[in-house]
Design a protein around this motif. Structure first.
Motif, PDB file in Angstrom:
ATOM      1  N   SER A 148     -35.489  25.781   6.778  1.00  0.00           N
ATOM      2  CA  SER A 148     -34.897  25.649   5.441  1.00  0.00           C
ATOM      3  C   SER A 148     -33.403  25.928   5.539  1.00  0.00           C
ATOM      4  O   SER A 148     -32.944  27.016   5.200  1.00  0.00           O
ATOM      5  CB  SER A 148     -35.562  26.627   4.462  1.00  0.00           C
ATOM      6  N   PRO A 149     -32.620  24.949   5.997  1.00  0.00           N
ATOM      7  CA  PRO A 149     -31.216  25.209   6.320  1.00  0.00           C
ATOM      8  C   PRO A 149     -30.301  25.470   5.130  1.00  0.00           C
ATOM      9  O   PRO A 149     -29.170  25.911   5.319  1.00  0.00           O
ATOM     10  CB  PRO A 149     -30.787  23.944   7.060  1.00  0.00           C
ATOM     11  N   ARG A 150     -30.786  25.200   3.883  1.00  0.00           N
ATOM     12  CA  ARG A 150     -29.967  25.469   2.698  1.00  0.00           C
ATOM     13  C   ARG A 150     -30.803  26.213   1.643  1.00  0.00           C
ATOM     14  O   ARG A 150     -30.981  25.728   0.524  1.00  0.00           O
ATOM     15  CB  ARG A 150     -29.435  24.170   2.085  1.00  0.00           C
ATOM     16  N   PRO A 151     -31.304  27.399   1.941  1.00  0.00           N
ATOM     17  CA  PRO A 151     -32.125  28.106   0.962  1.00  0.00           C
ATOM     18  C   PRO A 151     -31.292  28.596  -0.219  1.00  0.00           C
ATOM     19  O   PRO A 151     -30.087  28.823  -0.095  1.00  0.00           O
ATOM     20  CB  PRO A 151     -32.682  29.284   1.758  1.00  0.00           C
ATOM     21  N   TYR A 152     -31.942  28.752  -1.354  1.00  0.00           N
ATOM     22  CA  TYR A 152     -31.308  29.348  -2.524  1.00  0.00           C
ATOM     23  C   TYR A 152     -31.663  30.827  -2.545  1.00  0.00           C
ATOM     24  O   TYR A 152     -32.836  31.199  -2.445  1.00  0.00           O
ATOM     25  CB  TYR A 152     -31.773  28.682  -3.806  1.00  0.00           C
ATOM     26  N   VAL A 153     -30.644  31.682  -2.655  1.00  0.00           N
ATOM     27  CA  VAL A 153     -30.828  33.131  -2.521  1.00  0.00           C
ATOM     28  C   VAL A 153     -30.324  33.830  -3.773  1.00  0.00           C
ATOM     29  O   VAL A 153     -29.198  33.568  -4.216  1.00  0.00           O
ATOM     30  CB  VAL A 153     -30.061  33.657  -1.283  1.00  0.00           C
ATOM     31  N   PRO A 154     -31.109  34.718  -4.378  1.00  0.00           N
ATOM     32  CA  PRO A 154     -30.641  35.450  -5.557  1.00  0.00           C
ATOM     33  C   PRO A 154     -29.586  36.485  -5.170  1.00  0.00           C
ATOM     34  O   PRO A 154     -29.603  37.035  -4.069  1.00  0.00           O
ATOM     35  CB  PRO A 154     -31.910  36.127  -6.090  1.00  0.00           C
ATOM     36  N   GLU A 155     -28.671  36.749  -6.089  1.00  0.00           N
ATOM     37  CA  GLU A 155     -27.631  37.754  -5.857  1.00  0.00           C
ATOM     38  C   GLU A 155     -28.130  39.140  -6.227  1.00  0.00           C
ATOM     39  O   GLU A 155     -28.895  39.311  -7.169  1.00  0.00           O
ATOM     40  CB  GLU A 155     -26.383  37.448  -6.691  1.00  0.00           C
ATOM     41  N   LEU A 156     -27.642  40.134  -5.474  1.00  0.00           N
ATOM     42  CA  LEU A 156     -27.936  41.534  -5.735  1.00  0.00           C
ATOM     43  C   LEU A 156     -26.632  42.284  -5.970  1.00  0.00           C
ATOM     44  O   LEU A 156     -25.575  41.885  -5.475  1.00  0.00           O
ATOM     45  CB  LEU A 156     -28.671  42.167  -4.551  1.00  0.00           C
ATOM     46  N   ASP A 157     -26.719  43.409  -6.697  1.00  0.00           N
ATOM     47  CA  ASP A 157     -25.524  44.232  -6.844  1.00  0.00           C
ATOM     48  C   ASP A 157     -25.451  45.217  -5.680  1.00  0.00           C
ATOM     49  O   ASP A 157     -26.281  45.183  -4.761  1.00  0.00           O
ATOM     50  CB  ASP A 157     -25.505  44.944  -8.205  1.00  0.00           C
ATOM     51  N   LEU A 158     -24.470  46.113  -5.709  1.00  0.00           N
ATOM     52  CA  LEU A 158     -24.249  47.032  -4.597  1.00  0.00           C
ATOM     53  C   LEU A 158     -25.428  47.965  -4.367  1.00  0.00           C
ATOM     54  O   LEU A 158     -25.648  48.435  -3.251  1.00  0.00           O
ATOM     55  CB  LEU A 158     -22.983  47.850  -4.847  1.00  0.00           C
ATOM     56  N   GLY A 159     -26.190  48.206  -5.418  1.00  0.00           N
ATOM     57  CA  GLY A 159     -27.344  49.082  -5.279  1.00  0.00           C
ATOM     58  C   GLY A 159     -28.615  48.369  -4.895  1.00  0.00           C
ATOM     59  O   GLY A 159     -29.666  48.986  -4.751  1.00  0.00           O
ATOM     60  N   GLY A 160     -28.565  47.042  -4.750  1.00  0.00           N
ATOM     61  CA  GLY A 160     -29.733  46.273  -4.355  1.00  0.00           C
ATOM     62  C   GLY A 160     -30.542  45.727  -5.501  1.00  0.00           C
ATOM     63  O   GLY A 160     -31.598  45.131  -5.284  1.00  0.00           O
ATOM     64  N   ASP A 182     -34.245  38.598  -1.304  1.00  0.00           N
ATOM     65  CA  ASP A 182     -32.811  38.820  -1.479  1.00  0.00           C
ATOM     66  C   ASP A 182     -32.111  39.255  -0.196  1.00  0.00           C
ATOM     67  O   ASP A 182     -31.064  39.877  -0.233  1.00  0.00           O
ATOM     68  CB  ASP A 182     -32.599  39.882  -2.567  1.00  0.00           C
ATOM     69  N   VAL A 183     -32.683  38.904   0.944  1.00  0.00           N
ATOM     70  CA  VAL A 183     -32.245  39.526   2.193  1.00  0.00           C
ATOM     71  C   VAL A 183     -30.774  39.236   2.539  1.00  0.00           C
ATOM     72  O   VAL A 183     -30.066  40.112   3.023  1.00  0.00           O
ATOM     73  CB  VAL A 183     -33.181  39.119   3.353  1.00  0.00           C
ATOM     74  N   LEU A 184     -30.301  38.044   2.313  1.00  0.00           N
ATOM     75  CA  LEU A 184     -28.935  37.728   2.725  1.00  0.00           C
ATOM     76  C   LEU A 184     -27.885  38.427   1.866  1.00  0.00           C
ATOM     77  O   LEU A 184     -26.727  38.520   2.268  1.00  0.00           O
ATOM     78  CB  LEU A 184     -28.702  36.215   2.692  1.00  0.00           C
ATOM     79  N   ASP A 185     -28.277  38.915   0.697  1.00  0.00           N
ATOM     80  CA  ASP A 185     -27.342  39.655  -0.137  1.00  0.00           C
ATOM     81  C   ASP A 185     -27.723  41.131  -0.233  1.00  0.00           C
ATOM     82  O   ASP A 185     -27.256  41.841  -1.118  1.00  0.00           O
ATOM     83  CB  ASP A 185     -27.271  39.045  -1.544  1.00  0.00           C
ATOM     84  N   ASP A 186     -28.571  41.578   0.680  1.00  0.00           N
ATOM     85  CA  ASP A 186     -28.978  42.981   0.751  1.00  0.00           C
ATOM     86  C   ASP A 186     -28.093  43.674   1.777  1.00  0.00           C
ATOM     87  O   ASP A 186     -28.261  43.511   2.986  1.00  0.00           O
ATOM     88  CB  ASP A 186     -30.451  43.056   1.159  1.00  0.00           C
ATOM     89  N   LEU A 187     -27.117  44.456   1.311  1.00  0.00           N
ATOM     90  CA  LEU A 187     -26.119  45.036   2.207  1.00  0.00           C
ATOM     91  C   LEU A 187     -26.749  45.984   3.219  1.00  0.00           C
ATOM     92  O   LEU A 187     -26.281  46.072   4.362  1.00  0.00           O
ATOM     93  CB  LEU A 187     -25.042  45.748   1.403  1.00  0.00           C
ATOM     94  N   THR A 188     -27.781  46.697   2.823  1.00  0.00           N
ATOM     95  CA  THR A 188     -28.422  47.609   3.771  1.00  0.00           C
ATOM     96  C   THR A 188     -29.069  46.842   4.912  1.00  0.00           C
ATOM     97  O   THR A 188     -29.048  47.278   6.069  1.00  0.00           O
ATOM     98  CB  THR A 188     -29.465  48.476   3.043  1.00  0.00           C
TER      99      THR A 188
END
Length: 425
Positions: free
Chosen positions: A36-48, A10-16
C-alpha cells in the motif's frame, strides 16, 4: 481511504513509535512500498491523541520525485510539517522551505549568494581547521559524547563562521535551535502540551531573531566580509529584511547544523556496525569519500519527510486523484530504501552506484541549497576523524530524538585511543 490492517492506525504520526529501533520502521516502510504505497494516515497530537484529519503517505521514490517536480499542484506554502502550524510559529520553523513562487524565487536568489562554488571553495580551509580544532579538543580523553561534543558542534561553528557570528553566542544558538527543531522531545521542551511546545518554540525563535536583527543592523552600518553582510547589506541587488534574515538563519542552522550533525552521528553508527565498509573507506580515503558521503546521507536520511498540499481538486498522481487541501507527505526515509532503485537498501555500502537518494530533496525548486556545503563538511569531518581518531567507535545504542521529521540522535557515547593533537601550521 483504507489503512493496512497490519499497520497500527496512527503509527507514522506516533512520535513515540519513532524512538523504536530503526529496523522496525524500515520494515514497515518496506511493507508499505509493496502492499500500500500511498496509505491514508490519521493525524495525532503531541500526546498521541487523534487530532482530526490526516495525510497521504508517499513511500516510493517515483512518487516523491514526481510531487517534488510539480510545485504548482503540490505546494509548500501551506506548511512542510504534517501538522498545521500557527502563522507565528511558522516564522521560526519555515522560511524559504515554506514558500512558493514568486516569494520563494526571490528568497532563493538572494540567499544563493552564500553558496556559490567560489564561496564553498574558500570555506574548505575553515572547515578543515574547525574539524581539527573540535576533534582535537576531545582527542586526549579517549571518550566523548560524540553528538554534543563533535557532530553537533562542528556544523554549527562552521555556519556561525560563515555568518560572522561571534563565538560567544555559540552555546546560546545551540540551545535555542535544539528547542526549535527538537520541540517534540521532552529533553528540549519539558512541557509537551501543544501550548507548552508552541510557547517554547516561539520564545526560542524570538530570542534568535533578536540576535540576528542586532547583527543585521551592525552589518548595515559597518559591512564585513561575511554572509550576513551579503544577505542584508549588498549594494547590487535585493536584500533580506532583518526578520527574513532571522528566519533564514534558523533554517540554515536547522539544515546546516541538524541535518549535517545527524548525518555525522549516524555515520559513526554505520562505521561501527559495518566494519568491512569502514576498512574499505579508511583503506583509500581519497577514492571512496565522495561515494561514501552520498551513501551516508542516504543511509541516515537525516530529514525523514516533507509535506506538500494539493492546490486544487482533481490533481492526480498516477491513478490517484486528490482534493484541494489534501496533505501528501513525502517520506524520504522510505524513498531512500526503494527496492526499485537500491539493492539491499538497509545495508551501508560505500560503493553503491548509482545512488539517486533524495536526502537533499528531489529535483525541483526546493532541492537543498546547502547540499554541496553539507557534502563538503561531511567529507572533511570524516577525513579528519580517520586521521586523528582512526579507531573511534560508537559504544552502546544511540539516544534517538523523539521526532518523525528529523532522524536525530541526541547522544552517542564514543571511545577511541587517546591521542595528542597539535595545531596545524
Amino acid at each position: 481511504m483504507t489503512i493496512l490492517e497490519s499497520l497500527p492506525e496512527d503509527v507514522l504520526d506516533d512520535l513515540t513509535w519513532w524512538t523504536r529501533p530503526v529496523a522496525e520502521r524500515d520494515a514497515l516502510f518496506a511493507r508499505l512500498r509493496t502492499e500500500s504505497p500511498r496509505p491514508y494516515v490519521p493525524e495525532l497530537d503531541l500526546g498521541g491523541a487523534p487530532r482530526g484529519g490526516g495525510f497521504w503517505a508517499l513511500t516510493r521514490l517515483d512518487d516523491v520525485a514526481e510531487v517534488s517536480r510539480r510545485p504548482d499542484e503540490f505546494c509548500s506554502s501551506r506548511g512542510t510539517n504534517i501538522f498545521d502550524q500557527p502563522p507565528r510559529l511558522r516564522e521560526y520553523r519555515g522560511s524559504i522551505i515554506d514558500m512558493d513562487n514568486p516569494e520563494h524565487a526571490r528568497h532563493r536568489r538572494i540567499v544563493s549568494r552564500g553558496f556559490t562554488a567560489k564561496t564553498l571553495a574558500a570555506l574548505h580551509a575553515d572547515i578543515a581547521n574547525t574539524s581539527r580544532e573540535i576533534i582535537g579538543s576531545v582527542a586526549e580523553r579517549g571518550e566523548c559524547d560524540f553528538v554534543t561534543e563533535i557532530a553537533a558542534l562542528l556544523p554549527l561553528r562552521i555556519v556561525n563562521n560563515m555568518m560572522g557570528i561571534p563565538r560567544a553566542h555559540e552555546k546560546f544558538i545551540f540551545d535555542q535551535t535544539n528547542v526549535v527543531l527538537g520541540a517534540s522531545d521532552p529533553e528540549y521542551v519539558a512541557d509537551q502540551t501543544p501550548r507548552g511546545v508552541a510557547r517554547a518554540v516561539t520564545n526560542a525563535g524570538e530570542q534568535l531573531a533578536e540576535l540576528l536583527r542586532e547583527l543585521a543592523d551592525e552589518r548595515t552600518r559597518e559591512p564585513k566580509d561575511d554572509l550576513i553582510t551579503k544577505l542584508v547589506a549588498a549594494r547590487d541587488g535585493e536584500n533580506l529584511t532583518p526578520q527574513e534574515l532571522a528566519s533564514f538563519f534558523i533554517l540554515l542552522v536547522g539544515a546546516g547544523n541538524e541535518t549535517t550533525r545527524n548525518a555525522i552521528s549516524h555515520g559513526l553508527v554505520a562505521l561501527t556496525r559495518f566494519a568491512e565498509q569502514r576498512a574499505l573507506w579508511q583503506g583509500d580515503v581519497e577514492t571512496h569519500t565522495p561515494r561514501a558521503v552520498e551513501e551516508l546521507v542516504r543511509w541516515a536520511s537525516p530529514v525523514l519527510h516533507m509535506r506538500r498540499t494539493a492546490t486544487r481538486d482533481g490533481v492526480r498522481l498516477g491513478d490517484q486523484e486528490f482534493a484541494e487541501g489534501d496533505k501528501v507527505v513525502l517520506w524520504y526515509r522510505s524513498a531512500n530504501q526503494d527496492e526499485k532503485y537500491f539493492a539491499d537498501p538497509t545495508a551501508f555500502d560505500i560503493t553503491r552506484e548509482p545512488n539517486p537518494h533524495v536526502s537533499f530533496g528531489s529535483p525541483g525548486p526546493h532541492h537543498c541549497l546547502g547540499a554541496n556545503l553539507a557534502r563538503l563538511e561531511l567529507s572533511v569531518a570524516f577525513r579528519t576523524l580517520f586521521e586523528l581518531l582512526p579507531d573511534i567507535r560508537a559504544v552502546g545504542e544511540p539516544d534517538p530524538l523523539r521526532s518523525n521529521f528529523l532522524h536525530g540522535i541526541k547522544h552517542l557515547r564514543a571511545e577511541f585511543t587517546p591521542a595528542r593533537v597539535g595545531s596545524e601550521r
